[in-house]
Scaffold this active site. Structure first.
Site, mmCIF file in Angstrom:
data_model
loop_
_atom_site.group_PDB
_atom_site.id
_atom_site.type_symbol
_atom_site.label_atom_id
_atom_site.label_comp_id
_atom_site.label_asym_id
_atom_site.label_seq_id
_atom_site.Cartn_x
_atom_site.Cartn_y
_atom_site.Cartn_z
ATOM 1 N N ASP A 53 0.765 -1.265 -0.024
ATOM 2 C CA ASP A 53 0.120 0.142 0.102
ATOM 3 C C ASP A 53 0.923 1.255 0.116
ATOM 4 O O ASP A 53 1.820 1.354 0.870
ATOM 5 C CB ASP A 53 -1.018 -0.033 1.193
ATOM 6 C CG ASP A 53 -1.988 0.991 1.207
ATOM 7 O OD1 ASP A 53 -1.748 2.133 0.688
ATOM 8 O OD2 ASP A 53 -3.056 0.496 1.250
ATOM 9 N N SER A 106 -6.855 4.198 -1.123
ATOM 10 C CA SER A 106 -6.752 2.906 -1.350
ATOM 11 C C SER A 106 -8.112 2.055 -1.611
ATOM 12 O O SER A 106 -7.903 0.859 -2.185
ATOM 13 C CB SER A 106 -5.912 2.091 -0.098
ATOM 14 O OG SER A 106 -4.769 2.714 0.350
ATOM 15 N N ASP A 163 -9.734 -3.322 6.787
ATOM 16 C CA ASP A 163 -9.279 -2.109 6.095
ATOM 17 C C ASP A 163 -9.467 -1.966 4.367
ATOM 18 O O ASP A 163 -9.541 -2.947 4.055
ATOM 19 C CB ASP A 163 -7.690 -2.010 6.439
ATOM 20 C CG ASP A 163 -7.081 -0.463 6.381
ATOM 21 O OD1 ASP A 163 -7.703 0.458 6.549
ATOM 22 O OD2 ASP A 163 -5.869 -0.404 6.128
ATOM 23 N N THR A 165 -8.231 -1.949 1.648
ATOM 24 C CA THR A 165 -7.226 -3.025 0.671
ATOM 25 C C THR A 165 -7.838 -4.336 0.701
ATOM 26 O O THR A 165 -8.204 -5.101 -0.271
ATOM 27 C CB THR A 165 -5.758 -2.998 0.860
ATOM 28 O OG1 THR A 165 -5.230 -1.528 0.836
ATOM 29 C CG2 THR A 165 -5.296 -3.672 -0.743
ATOM 30 N N ARG A 176 -15.730 2.902 3.100
ATOM 31 C CA ARG A 176 -14.645 2.341 3.616
ATOM 32 C C ARG A 176 -14.848 2.070 5.176
ATOM 33 O O ARG A 176 -14.456 1.221 5.677
ATOM 34 C CB ARG A 176 -13.428 2.705 3.153
ATOM 35 C CG ARG A 176 -13.079 3.786 3.629
ATOM 36 C CD ARG A 176 -11.578 4.408 2.947
ATOM 37 N NE ARG A 176 -10.397 3.861 3.623
ATOM 38 C CZ ARG A 176 -9.253 3.971 3.237
ATOM 39 N NH1 ARG A 176 -9.075 4.551 2.477
ATOM 40 N NH2 ARG A 176 -8.406 3.205 3.940
ATOM 41 N N GLN A 322 -4.315 -12.815 -2.243
ATOM 42 C CA GLN A 322 -3.948 -11.344 -1.930
ATOM 43 C C GLN A 322 -3.038 -11.160 -0.629
ATOM 44 O O GLN A 322 -3.850 -11.632 0.434
ATOM 45 C CB GLN A 322 -5.203 -10.537 -2.122
ATOM 46 C CG GLN A 322 -4.912 -8.922 -2.000
ATOM 47 C CD GLN A 322 -6.026 -7.953 -1.967
ATOM 48 O OE1 GLN A 322 -6.439 -8.006 -3.250
ATOM 49 N NE2 GLN A 322 -6.307 -7.071 -1.029
ATOM 50 N N GLU A 324 -1.281 -8.051 1.327
ATOM 51 C CA GLU A 324 -1.231 -6.631 1.359
ATOM 52 C C GLU A 324 0.119 -6.228 2.550
ATOM 53 O O GLU A 324 -0.298 -6.620 3.714
ATOM 54 C CB GLU A 324 -2.324 -5.818 1.741
ATOM 55 C CG GLU A 324 -2.016 -4.346 1.826
ATOM 56 C CD GLU A 324 -3.099 -3.418 2.267
ATOM 57 O OE1 GLU A 324 -3.763 -4.205 3.451
ATOM 58 O OE2 GLU A 324 -3.081 -2.500 2.300
ATOM 59 N N ASP A 329 2.258 2.498 3.369
ATOM 60 C CA ASP A 329 1.263 3.815 3.347
ATOM 61 C C ASP A 329 1.041 4.450 4.886
ATOM 62 O O ASP A 329 1.110 5.732 4.786
ATOM 63 C CB ASP A 329 -0.150 3.273 2.650
ATOM 64 C CG ASP A 329 -1.180 4.165 2.800
ATOM 65 O OD1 ASP A 329 -1.115 5.172 1.940
ATOM 66 O OD2 ASP A 329 -1.873 4.219 3.764
ATOM 67 N N LYS A 330 0.745 3.563 5.759
ATOM 68 C CA LYS A 330 0.611 4.172 6.927
ATOM 69 C C LYS A 330 1.631 4.746 7.527
ATOM 70 O O LYS A 330 1.448 5.782 8.130
ATOM 71 C CB LYS A 330 -0.093 3.081 8.021
ATOM 72 C CG LYS A 330 -1.522 2.417 7.312
ATOM 73 C CD LYS A 330 -2.099 1.567 8.212
ATOM 74 C CE LYS A 330 -3.300 0.632 7.750
ATOM 75 N NZ LYS A 330 -4.088 1.504 7.122
ATOM 76 N N HIS A 333 2.109 8.135 5.591
ATOM 77 C CA HIS A 333 1.249 9.171 6.199
ATOM 78 C C HIS A 333 1.778 10.045 7.476
ATOM 79 O O HIS A 333 1.625 11.096 7.525
ATOM 80 C CB HIS A 333 -0.151 8.644 6.674
ATOM 81 C CG HIS A 333 -0.912 8.279 5.329
ATOM 82 N ND1 HIS A 333 -1.296 9.307 4.762
ATOM 83 C CD2 HIS A 333 -1.737 7.249 4.924
ATOM 84 C CE1 HIS A 333 -2.165 8.962 3.592
ATOM 85 N NE2 HIS A 333 -2.173 7.746 3.816
ATOM 86 N N ASP A 371 -0.856 0.288 -4.926
ATOM 87 C CA ASP A 371 -1.983 0.734 -4.953
ATOM 88 C C ASP A 371 -1.938 2.227 -5.569
ATOM 89 O O ASP A 371 -2.900 2.436 -6.622
ATOM 90 C CB ASP A 371 -3.114 0.398 -4.099
ATOM 91 C CG ASP A 371 -2.703 0.836 -2.708
ATOM 92 O OD1 ASP A 371 -1.557 1.594 -2.551
ATOM 93 O OD2 ASP A 371 -3.366 1.076 -1.906
ATOM 94 N N HIS A 372 -1.229 2.799 -5.074
ATOM 95 C CA HIS A 372 -1.148 4.548 -5.347
ATOM 96 C C HIS A 372 0.219 4.953 -5.052
ATOM 97 O O HIS A 372 0.835 4.377 -3.907
ATOM 98 C CB HIS A 372 -2.337 5.270 -4.917
ATOM 99 C CG HIS A 372 -2.289 5.027 -3.372
ATOM 100 N ND1 HIS A 372 -1.392 5.672 -2.473
ATOM 101 C CD2 HIS A 372 -3.222 4.397 -2.326
ATOM 102 C CE1 HIS A 372 -1.627 5.244 -1.363
ATOM 103 N NE2 HIS A 372 -2.635 4.613 -1.353
ATOM 104 N N HIS A 416 -1.198 11.023 -0.106
ATOM 105 C CA HIS A 416 -1.042 10.220 -1.251
ATOM 106 C C HIS A 416 -0.840 11.227 -2.523
ATOM 107 O O HIS A 416 -0.895 12.450 -2.400
ATOM 108 C CB HIS A 416 -2.175 9.482 -1.886
ATOM 109 C CG HIS A 416 -2.656 8.497 -0.950
ATOM 110 N ND1 HIS A 416 -3.927 7.895 -0.981
ATOM 111 C CD2 HIS A 416 -2.113 8.091 0.538
ATOM 112 C CE1 HIS A 416 -4.013 6.978 -0.014
ATOM 113 N NE2 HIS A 416 -3.075 7.329 0.944
HETATM 114 MG MG LIG Z 1 -4.230 -0.595 2.488
HETATM 115 ZN ZN LIG Z 2 -2.980 6.044 2.593
#
Ligand SMILES: [Mg+2]
Ligand SMILES: [Zn+2]
Length: 455
Positions: A53, A106, A163, A165, A176, A322, A324, A329-330, A333, A371-372, A416
């Protein structure tokens, strides 16, 4: 800290991958098929999708510099087919054509590769609509396609398993935040009492995903809407899940004969492998410049969860899994460079596990992507952005990262970004992730040869 050597046996891996790409595929339990790269590429028997992520090229480079050195290579660098992937999303509006969102969250991005369709931020495997609180159309996910065709499925994350994803792999809801029956304010029509599919947690177990491994234990102590039982009791009594909570428990599970497995290994997200190093105005670093491992108690690593999931799911008909690495990501941030590097190292070790399985089962398609894009920038040491942190890399050289997208005052969460990201693959159909593709294209790649019910 103990710096791990992430350099894989490069020669062997490349040779194995090339063999799979151009040779004739044969394994113990599946018929020989032509592989990707041949004129009529075969469909994969199994698909393993590994998502970091927020894992963009910037973050991959930072983790590589730190863990393996600038000239080193991560396991995810060794996949033979590599391309770029656009990740843009849509904005709510009257439709049917929705304006473009250049930066996505996400939920929208995971819905994109899970269903093959673009959607709006916050949405879980539903199409766009006129407003955030108006549900879109549900679209079948890759995981659901495999399940419908009788192939077992797994969903593994270092985040709360509800979460965005992991949710998008096997749930459908307009917001979400609707993760359990007590958090349904943003999606009233999804409530079971309103005739909806229920919260994300309920949908994951109603879908009977065979292997669900991650965090979020706290949430499963909450009650169903009617107050009759907890989510955890619902999973175990109504759907026959075996609930486990430690790495030792996970180790002890040998097969799926006694039902699907629900592993909840932390109250919320799983603990990151390194203690935080948070970028600050004027710069931040650690005493010796390296990241410090932190105690993770009884939690399994992402590598252990991935290895067990593959062991449990592998069968002659194939499977979908899948995986992850959620906290790249976290941590980004939070402007925590050590947290993000450690999580990417963890994902890379899960990639090694997937690649080892792929070498033994060449009709498995392994895809590694993000994912981004995100906020981490590698900058010169004396000219960073407003908030920087410096770590000593495997080259013995200081590397400074900056987070120029941090909003507001301190702590200032970084956001992001909208650049394209890397996608890499090995196995049947892997040639389709080369060049520039969009993340929604992954749906068709992963469901190659399967009846998706689409035209
Ligand atoms: Mg995620
Ligand atoms: Zn994020």
């Amino acid at each position: 800290m103990k710096r791990r050597t992430l350099l894989v046996a490069g020669t062997a891996l490349v040779a194995g991958a090339a063999g799979a790409a151009i040779g004739t595929v044969a394994s113990d339990d599946a018929p020989a098929r032509p592989a990707a790269g041949s004129p009529v590429a075969a469909a994969p028997r199994s698909v393993i999708l590994l998502i970091g992520d927020g894992m963009d090229d910037s973050m991959i480079t930072a983790a590589r510099n730190y863990s393996a050195g600038a000239a080193g290579r991560l396991a995810l660098d060794e996949l033979p087919a590599t391309g770029a992937m656009t990740t843009y999303g849509l904005l709510t509006g009257p439709g049917p054509d929705h304006p473009i969102a250049y930066v996505s969250d996400s939920a929208a991005t995971a819905s994109g590769f899970s269903t093959g369709r673009k959607t709006v931020d916050g949405r879980i495997s539903q199409g766009p609509s006129s407003a955030q609180d108006v549900p879109g159309e549900d679209h079948e996910t890759v995981l659901e396609t495999f399940a419908r065709l009788g192939r077992p499925t797994g969903n593994v994350s270092t985040a709360d398993i509800t979460d965005a994803t992991p949710a998008a792999a096997a749930a459908h809801v307009n917001a979400r935040s609707c993760q359990d029956p007590t958090t349904m304010d943003a999606c009233p029509s999804a409530r079971k009492s309103a005739g909806g599919r229920g919260s994300i947690a309920e949908q994951l177990v109603d879908n009977e995903v065979d292997v669900l491994l991650g965090g979020g234990r706290e949430r499963w102590d909450r009650l169903l809407e009617d107050g009759s039982q907890t989510l955890l009791d619902y999973a175990t009594t109504e759907h026959g899940y075996r609930a486990i909570g430690t790495a030792d428990d996970l180790d002890a599970v040998d097969d799926l004969d006694d039902g699907p497995v629900l592993g909840l290994f932390a109250p919320n997200h799983l603990t990151r492998s390194y203690a935080p190093l948070v970028a600050a105005r004027g710069g931040a670093t650690t005493p010796d410049g390296t990241c410090t491992a932190q105690d993770r108690g009884t939690e399994p690593t992402l590598r252990q969860m991935t290895a067990k999931a593959i062991e449990l799911l592998d069968n002659p008909d194939g499977f979908f899994l899948q995986v992850e690495g959620a906290s790249v990501d976290k941590a980004e941030h939070e402007r925590d460079i050590c947290g993000a590097i450690g999580e990417l190292e963890e994902l890379d070790q899960a990639v090694e596990v997937a690649l080892a399985h792929q070498r033994a089962h060449p009709d498995t398609l392994v895809i590694v992507t993000g994912d981004h894009a995100h906020s981490t920038q590698i900058v010169t040491n004396d000219a960073g952005g407003s908030r920087t942190a410096t770590v000593l890399t495997a080259d013995g050289v200081p590397m400074t990262v900056a987070y120029s997208s941090a909003e507001g005052g301190d702590p200032g969460r970084s956001s992001h970004t909208g650049t394209q990201i890397r996608v890499a693959a090995v196995g049947p159909q892997s040639d389709r992730v080369t060049g520039v593709i969009d993340q929604t294209d992954l749906f068709a790649v992963m469901t190659s040869g399967l009846d998706t019910g689409e035209e």
